[in-house]
Design a protein around this motif. Structure first.
Motif, mmCIF file in Angstrom:
data_model
loop_
_atom_site.group_PDB
_atom_site.id
_atom_site.type_symbol
_atom_site.label_atom_id
_atom_site.label_comp_id
_atom_site.label_asym_id
_atom_site.label_seq_id
_atom_site.Cartn_x
_atom_site.Cartn_y
_atom_site.Cartn_z
ATOM 1 N N GLU A 1 -9.521 6.455 0.756
ATOM 2 C CA GLU A 1 -9.667 5.566 1.909
ATOM 3 C C GLU A 1 -8.290 5.155 2.449
ATOM 4 O O GLU A 1 -7.397 4.773 1.675
ATOM 5 N N VAL A 2 -8.123 5.245 3.744
ATOM 6 C CA VAL A 2 -6.797 5.009 4.337
ATOM 7 C C VAL A 2 -6.843 3.942 5.423
ATOM 8 O O VAL A 2 -7.888 3.671 6.031
ATOM 9 N N MET B 1 0.836 -1.206 0.000
ATOM 10 C CA MET B 1 0.000 0.000 0.000
ATOM 11 C C MET B 1 0.874 1.261 0.000
ATOM 12 O O MET B 1 1.909 1.289 0.674
ATOM 13 N N LYS B 2 0.414 2.250 -0.703
ATOM 14 C CA LYS B 2 1.163 3.501 -0.817
ATOM 15 C C LYS B 2 1.132 4.247 0.532
ATOM 16 O O LYS B 2 0.072 4.444 1.128
ATOM 17 N N ILE B 3 2.308 4.646 0.974
ATOM 18 C CA ILE B 3 2.389 5.370 2.243
ATOM 19 C C ILE B 3 2.195 6.865 1.983
ATOM 20 O O ILE B 3 2.948 7.485 1.227
ATOM 21 N N GLU C 1 8.355 -0.389 16.952
ATOM 22 C CA GLU C 1 9.310 0.395 16.163
ATOM 23 C C GLU C 1 9.136 1.892 16.374
ATOM 24 O O GLU C 1 10.015 2.682 16.016
ATOM 25 N N GLY C 2 7.988 2.290 16.914
ATOM 26 C CA GLY C 2 7.730 3.716 17.091
ATOM 27 C C GLY C 2 7.458 4.413 15.762
ATOM 28 O O GLY C 2 8.001 5.484 15.478
ATOM 29 N N ILE C 3 6.625 3.787 14.944
ATOM 30 C CA ILE C 3 6.307 4.342 13.621
ATOM 31 C C ILE C 3 4.787 4.368 13.419
ATOM 32 O O ILE C 3 4.105 3.389 13.749
ATOM 33 N N ILE C 4 4.318 5.469 12.886
ATOM 34 C CA ILE C 4 2.913 5.565 12.480
ATOM 35 C C ILE C 4 2.885 5.805 10.981
ATOM 36 O O ILE C 4 3.615 6.670 10.477
ATOM 37 N N LYS C 5 2.052 5.056 10.293
ATOM 38 C CA LYS C 5 1.939 5.229 8.844
ATOM 39 C C LYS C 5 0.475 5.414 8.472
ATOM 40 O O LYS C 5 -0.385 4.682 8.957
ATOM 41 N N ILE C 6 0.244 6.396 7.606
ATOM 42 C CA ILE C 6 -1.070 6.497 6.988
ATOM 43 C C ILE C 6 -0.911 5.982 5.567
ATOM 44 O O ILE C 6 -0.096 6.506 4.794
ATOM 45 N N MET C 7 -1.654 4.927 5.253
ATOM 46 C CA MET C 7 -1.481 4.259 3.967
ATOM 47 C C MET C 7 -2.766 4.332 3.153
ATOM 48 O O MET C 7 -3.865 4.227 3.715
#
Lengths: 65, 708
Positions: free
Chosen positions: B134-135, B1-3, B143-149
């Motif tokens: 839609e995300v 999925m595209k980040i 890992e301490g990472i947030i991604k909106i994809m």
């Protein structure tokens, strides 16, 4: 006459706690029975008779989900 | 999925149940930020629902609607949430402005998301704005990472979507237990009663399980924001992650409770066998089981849907069903390999999470269905389509009564909506999910339906108000309050509407007769709503409080309060936070948030006396058949309490006098409760009360000053 949870009930001869629970359809299991402030254990329900003038409390312990 | 956006964060140590920061994601501009949580915020709002309401207040204006971009969905557990020593410690509270009437809604939910969010570093998650596409929001708490994809997933319904996402993100079978997904379903595109599913991975079954934030249409807001799902990962859950101030206090309380559960559950409620559905037949026996749109409280066919039917034929036994680690109450029961007969999943063998009591009553007796397999199928579809089971049942029951009263006909809707028509009930649920046919109308909720039926079918507005079991836009949950004035208050004098999570007083009132006066009832309608509000502030489930009873309870002066369990909660709260509170302090903490929510409602135009009125169906008999079904009881009340001479009186005349009496009783109760809560006659918290609670904040004083 006797009182059930502070409400008047017509006295009946040979009315046991078991029979009263059946008559009232008090089927919920978590309940406490007291007669004149004395606890009645479940194994005594069938042999405990309600006398004229008794103050009977059958308290259901359900407070919802 | 595209980040579309990535955000990295550092970890901080959880101190006594708090990270002291929250996460805010705005989906309109993809901004992700960390917000500090002040000591004052914790002191006044505690966590969970308190944090949700505070953040929502700050985000919206009185003009904000449920689908305005600034509306938020806030998810928060609470300082105690995530402990593993005491049952029911995995709850989250979700807060948003509801599509039902644009006021604050709160809904509690199990599953793992709330605790994993906290262990990932966040005490609350605010979701604001609307995504263009839609995300999926992914939080990796290790890992301490947030991604909106950008979502490329076509699946909509929760039972498949949550399996797919778990499979997609987890690196192997063992890793699946570290994930929780939040999603809704097809119905969220159209229905005002759409809900959210929160998952936990069932390691023994090797399946994803669903728990619901059911009430108030939060799923519709979630869908409107363009969120396909939230995915969280945290590996490494253990008992001391909250860094509690005194872990031995928590351990001792937990051990006491586990022993009690082990000793008494089988002879008491049987929560480990059937969960809350143990009371289906109990409610029937006490004339409290909603039947045919709350007309009656029992039914001759109850044996077909009583709990032992589900235990013996459908619900898997002797398997651990806790929805969070360490819950010995283990009431999240399920039917495995249940074969679906209708709709898009016909022929599939699925796991059905339930039925809980509310589901059995809503999807069964209240719509006249006494078929366990239909209840399970409706339960499954409600869950996967993202429909609140309670609202579905109460809405369909209302539509059925309207149909039977010829408000509309089969020609109008294409459906025979007689009570008990299984085919029509199932067809309706599929229509709601697809936003088609009469289901599109029903799925909007009773408040909408009443208006629609008046405008389009010339329905009698008075009849609609009398039998439409909603208040503040929310459908009633599944208990008959008709013969318990206190429970009428327990439903009506609430912040979000008639949901029993504030107060369930029917046995105390109607059966035990422990609260006979208005003052007694008002005291109960102060204590219990405040005590129960507290669970939603700290991240706990209410069921372990009263679904098993300790031996000591019968010696208590106030057995309904379960004092030994209350002491457990005092201990674990102090044990986690390091506070030194007593029960009165906990009640006061709740009062602060409760009054804040009341004023929030007023701010949004919906929180005063006129909004606390309830439909007459919840107070007394609307129809002649209802009166006649309890004629002895009603005649006795008229004769002995009202002093009405029944000689030569028609049923209609008796009904009118009874109605006048019962409505006046509710008004007197309202007066007594407002007085006890420190509110004006119009239901507005007074400035004196706010000062007493330390809640005389300028923004609150400003609102109440305009209404006092």
């Amino acid at each position: 006459m006797f009182y059930l949870n502070n409400r008047e009930e017509e006295f009946q001869e040979k009315l046991t706690v078991t029979k009263l629970i059946e008559l009232k359809k008090y089927t919920y299991k978590k309940k406490i029975v007291k007669i004149n402030d004395e606890f009645i254990n479940p194994d005594e329900y069938s042999t405990t008779f309600i006398e004229d003038g008794d103050d009977v409390k059958i308290l259901h312990l359900l407070a919802g989900g | 999925m595209k980040i579309l956006k990535e955000y990295k964060y550092d970890f901080t140590e959880i101190i006594h149940g708090y990270n002291n920061r929250s996460l805010k994601i705005n989906l309109s501009d993809m901004k992700i930020e960390s917000k500090q949580i002040s000591e004052e915020m914790k002191q006044k709002f505690v966590g969970g629902k308190g944090f949700g309401l505070r953040y929502l207040w700050d985000a919206v204006t009185p003009e904000t609607k449920w689908n305005s971009p600034e509306n938020e969905i806030v998810i928060s557990s609470g300082p105690v949430g995530g402990i593993t020593q005491y049952p029911g410690s995995g709850k989250s509270i979700v807060v948003t402005l509801t599509p039902l009437n644009d006021t604050p809604m709160d809904s509690n939910v199990g599953g793992h998301f709330g605790p994993l969010l906290k262990f990932s570093g966040w005490d609350a998650l605010e979701l604001q704005g609307k995504a263009d596409k839609e995300v999926i929001v992914y939080i990796d708490g290790n890992e301490g990472i947030i991604k909106i994809m950008e979502s490329n997933i076509e699946t909509i319904d929760s039972h498949i979507l949550s399996e797919e996402l778990t499979e997609m993100f987890a690196k192997d079978e063992t890793d699946k237990r570290n994930y929780s997904i939040v999603s809704t379903g097809s119905a969220a595109r159209y229905s005002n009663v759409a809900m959210l599913n929160f998952t936990f991975y069932d390691v023994k079954r090797k399946k994803v399980r669903l728990k619901q934030a059911g009430r108030g249409g939060i799923g519709r807001v979630f869908n409107d924001k363009g969120i396909k799902a939230l995915v969280i990962k945290y590996e490494g859950v253990k008992s001391d992650l909250n860094n509690p101030a005194n872990i031995s206090k928590i351990n001792r309380a937990g051990i006491r409770f586990h022993k009690e559960m082990n000793r008494y559950d089988d002879e008491q409620n049987g929560m480990r066998k059937i969960g809350t559905a143990n009371i289906v037949e109990v409610m029937n026996d006490y004339d409290l089981l909603p039947t045919h749109n709350f007309k009656f409280g029992s039914h001759k066919d109850i044996a077909k849907i009583e709990s032992k039917v589900f235990i013996e034929k459908y619900i898997t036994q002797n398997i651990y069903d806790g929805c969070w680690h360490g819950c010995s109450m283990s009431c999240a029961k399920a039917a495995d390999d249940f074969k679906i007969k209708t709709g898009p999943y016909a022929g599939h063998k699925v796991i059905v999470d339930g039925p809980e009591y509310e589901n059995a009553a809503a999807l069964g007796s209240n719509i006249g269905v006494f078929c366990p397999e239909t209840i399970l199928e409706l339960n499954f579809y409600c869950d996967t389509y993202g429909i609140d089971t309670i609202s579905f049942g109460t809405m369909v029951a209302f539509a059925m009564e309207c149909y039977e009263n010829k408000v509309f006909t089969k020609e109008d809707t294409g459906l025979d909506l007689s009570f008990g028509n299984i085919d029509s009930a199932l067809e309706l649920i599929h229509q709601i999910a697809d936003g088609r046919g009469f289901g599109k109308i029903v799925g909007m909720g009773i408040k909408f339906m009443k208006k629609y039926f008046i405008e389009n079918f010339d329905a009698d507005p008075k009849f609609m108000f009398d039998i439409g079991m909603e208040q503040k836009g929310l459908e009633f949950s599944e208990y008959m309050p008709k013969e318990s004035l206190a429970q009428q208050g327990g439903y009506g004098l609430t912040n979000k509407g008639p949901q029993h999570d504030e107060a369930w007083l029917i046995f105390m009132d109607m059966v035990n007769n422990q609260i006979p006066t208005f003052e007694d009832k008002a005291e109960a309608l102060h204590y219990f709503p405040m005590f129960r509000t507290w669970f939603g502030l700290v991240g706990l489930c209410k069921l372990p409080w009263n679904d098993v009873t300790p031996h000591s309870n019968k010696y208590s002066k106030e057995p309904a309060k379960m004092p030994e369990h209350v002491q457990n909660y005092v201990d674990i709260y102090n044990g986690v936070t390091g506070k030194n509170v007593k029960i009165d302090d906990m009640i006061e903490e709740s009062e602060r948030v409760y009054n804040f929510q009341r004023i929030f409602n007023i701010r949004m135009g919906y929180g005063k006396r006129t909004n606390d009125k309830i439909p007459y169906r919840s107070m007394g008999p609307v129809t002649i058949e209802e009166y006649l079904s309890r004629e002895d009881r009603y005649d006795k009340q008229l004769k002995e309490i009202v002093g009405y001479n029944l000689t030569n009186k028609s049923t209609e005349e008796k009904m009118a006098v009874l109605r006048e009496y019962r409505e006046s009783q509710y008004e007197k109760l309202t007066d007594a409760v407002y007085k006890r809560r420190g509110w004006s006659k119009d239901g507005v918290p007074t400035i004196e009360k706010l000062k007493e609670l330390g809640m005389d904040l300028p923004e609150l004083v400003d609102i109440v000053s305009r209404h006092l």
